[in-house]
Write an enzyme that holds these catalytic residues in place. Structure first.
Site, PDB file in Angstrom:
ATOM      1  N   GLY A 158       0.839  -1.182   0.000  1.00 29.46           N
ATOM      2  CA  GLY A 158       0.000   0.000   0.000  1.00 29.46           C
ATOM      3  C   GLY A 158       0.875   1.232   0.000  1.00 29.46           C
ATOM      4  N   ASP A 218       2.657   4.890   5.018  1.00 27.99           N
ATOM      5  CA  ASP A 218       1.928   5.147   6.259  1.00 27.99           C
ATOM      6  C   ASP A 218       0.477   4.665   6.201  1.00 27.99           C
ATOM      7  OD1 ASP A 218       2.073   6.010   8.901  1.00 27.99           O
ATOM      8  OD2 ASP A 218       1.120   7.930   8.454  1.00 27.99           O
ATOM      9  N   LYS A 244      -7.486   1.923   9.414  1.00 31.90           N
ATOM     10  CA  LYS A 244      -7.684   3.155  10.193  1.00 31.90           C
ATOM     11  C   LYS A 244      -9.145   3.601  10.174  1.00 31.90           C
ATOM     12  CE  LYS A 244      -2.907   4.525   9.339  1.00 31.90           C
ATOM     13  NZ  LYS A 244      -1.947   5.603   9.071  1.00 31.90           N
ATOM     14  N   GLY A 265      38.004   7.267 -27.354  1.00 32.38           N
ATOM     15  CA  GLY A 265      38.522   8.460 -26.689  1.00 32.38           C
ATOM     16  C   GLY A 265      37.587   9.628 -26.929  1.00 32.38           C
ATOM     17  N   GLY A 268      37.980  14.868 -30.574  1.00 27.72           N
ATOM     18  CA  GLY A 268      39.187  15.676 -30.693  1.00 27.72           C
ATOM     19  C   GLY A 268      40.426  15.024 -30.131  1.00 27.72           C
ATOM     20  N   SER A 319      32.596   6.028 -28.552  1.00 30.63           N
ATOM     21  CA  SER A 319      32.095   4.857 -27.796  1.00 30.63           C
ATOM     22  C   SER A 319      32.283   5.071 -26.298  1.00 30.63           C
ATOM     23  CB  SER A 319      32.790   3.570 -28.253  1.00 30.63           C
ATOM     24  OG  SER A 319      34.186   3.685 -28.319  1.00 30.63           O
TER      25      SER A 319
END
EC number: 2.7.7.4
Length: 631
Positions: free
Chosen positions: A32, A35, A167, A469, A472, A543
């Site tokens: 549920g 609380d 409750k 890598g 650039g 990659s």
């Protein structure tokens, strides 16, 4: 308390256990929203069924006073909220299993978390449950999390539910409140196709309709919760009535004179002399002995752990399934499945995850979902991935055939988990629907001209030189020089460059994490085909993810994948920035750029690391060539 000798205590315990022998067992789950009173209800069940020892009760009373419970009242949730973090936060964050028994039945109850963040724990508890007790706070009514838990428990094969409207004391035991909640939940249960649902108004804190009927709710004429739990039918015989199945957990070979296969009988019954089939190989034999620590058995039923010896010497290992020869389960490598995603990071379609089904562990790739399910409306929504707690349907492909049955027929051979290969964290749970037709109709064709003969014709060893890598870093520059040098040495090569591939093979892909995974998957498959042709394949791709680079490595024969890490610091790569990409990424014009707002995972143990701040491109190319030719 009076003193009792140890012998008397042992006798009492023995009598306690004997009194419970022969009783059937009901496994149920409480779930549920936060609380709603799950832990309190379980504590009340333990208390009312007299499963609390004196010292536990004394500690519970002391803990209740410490946390501020008024008067002499007991906070029953403290019986279950055993984790310190739970007591500090006031919520359950783990699955707590408790055993108790009444005069009519034995029980194992799983108290599962209510917060959406811990849906994964709730799935764990529901996967073995016969019944679900779904609590609703009478003051709050049916919430999104109520519907989520009802949907998940039904999805996971729990066919009986109890709607415990808790409750009730806090709403004055109002029948109108109860009826409204029951009506709303019943409408949702009907839409998901849920089976038997019994609604009970309770107060876990005060005990109304838990073990004793409530005088404050005389308008309710149904059973108490414990009465219902004691009498609800349990499908204990369902597994026993199915064909025999035993996933092999361990090959038991203490010496050369004995070879047995150990595992848990999940379905059916097996006897010496029964014809069996070992899957996925399909080899047949018959059972010779059923061996246990206490001696051989004349038969073994579902739920029994045994060691089987077979009449014939057949190839069988951990992960295989020994099954009834006349009614074996299916074997396939492509499926449709429901996926429940449990990780903070979203599903990456095409990424290789470990798939664990029973004792089988394989690599699996989940394709982009066909749809995801909105648990509030039950709509099927378009989705490219699944986020935390997302539920969707997708196709799954494994790297080799596995033994399975639809989850609707077998939880043991139809339910699986997905595990991240880098972190070993469980990231998803799945339920297999069926094998795809192509898994049965598409078969590898044996070619007369082999990859070895093609390589021999070219007088070289096939390889994949995988340059990785940052953008650039100099990958394409070095890769181009390597190909020119190898060409001068009469090597047969082909260069796959990241930018070039994006103009054709992968032109439909963007730069999200999922698209990057699919980009590398496609390139890896192409590279594998090119090595089958006997070529030296040179690739230059950022990659960024280790998992995808390892996926490509796994496609190749041992020693044919060479990872070359072009290790250029981000600052240096950004300084070069001949395409102006870093500048655009820094300004926000370019999203999902590796190194800026998308991660790069450097190789841990590459075959070659090139520091471009210390060597020239030509020197770097020479290093790669020497690695290839073995000088």
């Amino acid at each position: 308390m009076s003193y009792r000798p140890p012998a008397q205590v042992a006798s009492d315990i023995d009598g306690y256990l004997r009194a419970r022998e022969g009783k059937d067992l009901l496994r149920f789950i409480t779930c549920g929203s936060v609380d709603d009173g799950k832990s309190t209800l379980i504590g009340r069940l333990l208390y009312d069924s007299r499963q609390i020892f004196v010292d536990q009760l004394e500690r519970l009373e002391a803990d209740s006073r410490r946390v501020g419970t008024q008067g002499s009242e007991i906070d029953f949730a403290l019986l279950v909220d055993g984790l310190a973090a739970e007591r500090e936060q006031g919520i359950t964050i783990d699955v707590a299993y408790r055993f108790f028994a009444t005069e009519g039945r034995k029980f194992i109850v799983a108290d599962t978390p209510g917060h959406e963040q811990y849906t994964r724990n709730m799935v764990t508890g529901a996967s073995t449950a016969d019944l679900a007790v779904i609590l609703v706070d009478a003051r709050k009514g049916v919430l999104t999390q109520t519907r989520r838990h009802a949907y998940l428990t039904h999805l996971l094969g729990v066919r009986r539910m109890v709607l415990a409207v808790n409750k009730m004391d806090l709403v004055g035991y109002d029948q109108g409140v109860f009826d409204a909640i029951v009506g709303e939940f019943a409408a949702f249960a009907e839409r998901i196709g849920a089976g038997e649902t019994v609604a009970i108004p309770i107060s876990g804190f005060r005990g109304d309709n838990v073990a004793a009927r409530s005088e404050a709710m005389a308008w309710y004429a149904g059973p108490t919760l414990i009465e219902h739990l004691e009498t609800v039918p349990v499908d204990a015989d369902a597994a026993a009535g199915r064909p025999f199945r035993m996933p092999v957990q361990w090959v038991n070979r203490p010496d050369q004179s004995f070879r047995g296969f150990s595992g848990l009988v999940t379905d059916g019954t097996v006897r010496p002399g029964d014809a069996v089939r070992v899957l996925p190989s399909g080899r047949t034999s018959s059972v010779q002995r059923i061996v246990t620590f206490d001696g051989d058995l004349p038969q073994a039923e579902a739920g029994r752990s045994v060691t089987l010896t077979l009449k014939d010497e057949v190839d069988c290992s951990r992960g295989d399934v020994i099954a009834a020869a006349a009614a074996p389960p299916e074997v396939a490598d492509q499926f449709e499945a429901t996926i429940v995603w449990m990780a903070d990071e979203p599903l990456l379609p095409g990424r290789g995850y470990w798939l664990k089904l029973g004792t089988q562990t394989v690599t699996a790739q989940v394709q982009a979902p066909k749809y995801r399910v909105d648990v509030d409306t039950l709509e099927h929504l378009a989705a490219k991935t699944l986020e935390l707690n997302g539920i969707g349907v997708a196709n799954v492909a494994t790297d080799r055939p596995i033994v399975f049955e639809p989850y609707a027929d077998s939880r043991d051979l139809g339910g699986f988990v997905l595990i991240d290969k880098e972190t070993n964290a469980t990231v998803g749970a799945g339920l297999l629907h069926f094998a795809l037709r192509r898994a049965k109709n598409v078969h590898a064709y044996t070619l007369d001209v082999t990859r070895e003969s093609r390589a021999e014709l070219k007088n070289q060893r096939p390889l994949v030189l995988w340059f990785t890598g940052l953008s650039g870093a100099g990958k394409s520059t070095i890769a181009n020089l390597v190909e020119k040098k190898l060409r001068r040495m009469n090597r047969h090569t082909f260069l796959l460059d990241g930018d070039n591939v994006r103009h054709g093979l992968c032109r439909d892909l963007g730069f999200t994490d999922a698209d990057r995974v699919e980009n590398i998957r496609r390139v890896g498959e192409v590279a594998r085909l090119m090595t089958d042709a006997g070529l030296i394949v040179i690739t230059a791709f950022i990659s960024p993810f280790r998992a995808e680079r390892e996926m490509v490595r796994a496609l190749m024969a041992p020693g044919e994948f060479v990872e070359v890490f072009v290790d250029t610091p981000l600052a240096e790569a950004e300084r070069r920035d001949v395409k102006g990409l870093y500048r655009k990424a820094r300004s926000g014009e370019l999203r999902n750029f590796t190194g800026i707002d998308s991660p790069y995972e450097p190789p841990v143990e590459p075959e070659l690391r090139i520091d471009t701040t210390r060597v020239t491109p030509d020197e770097a190319a020479e290093m790669v060539v020497r690695l290839v030719v073995g000088e």
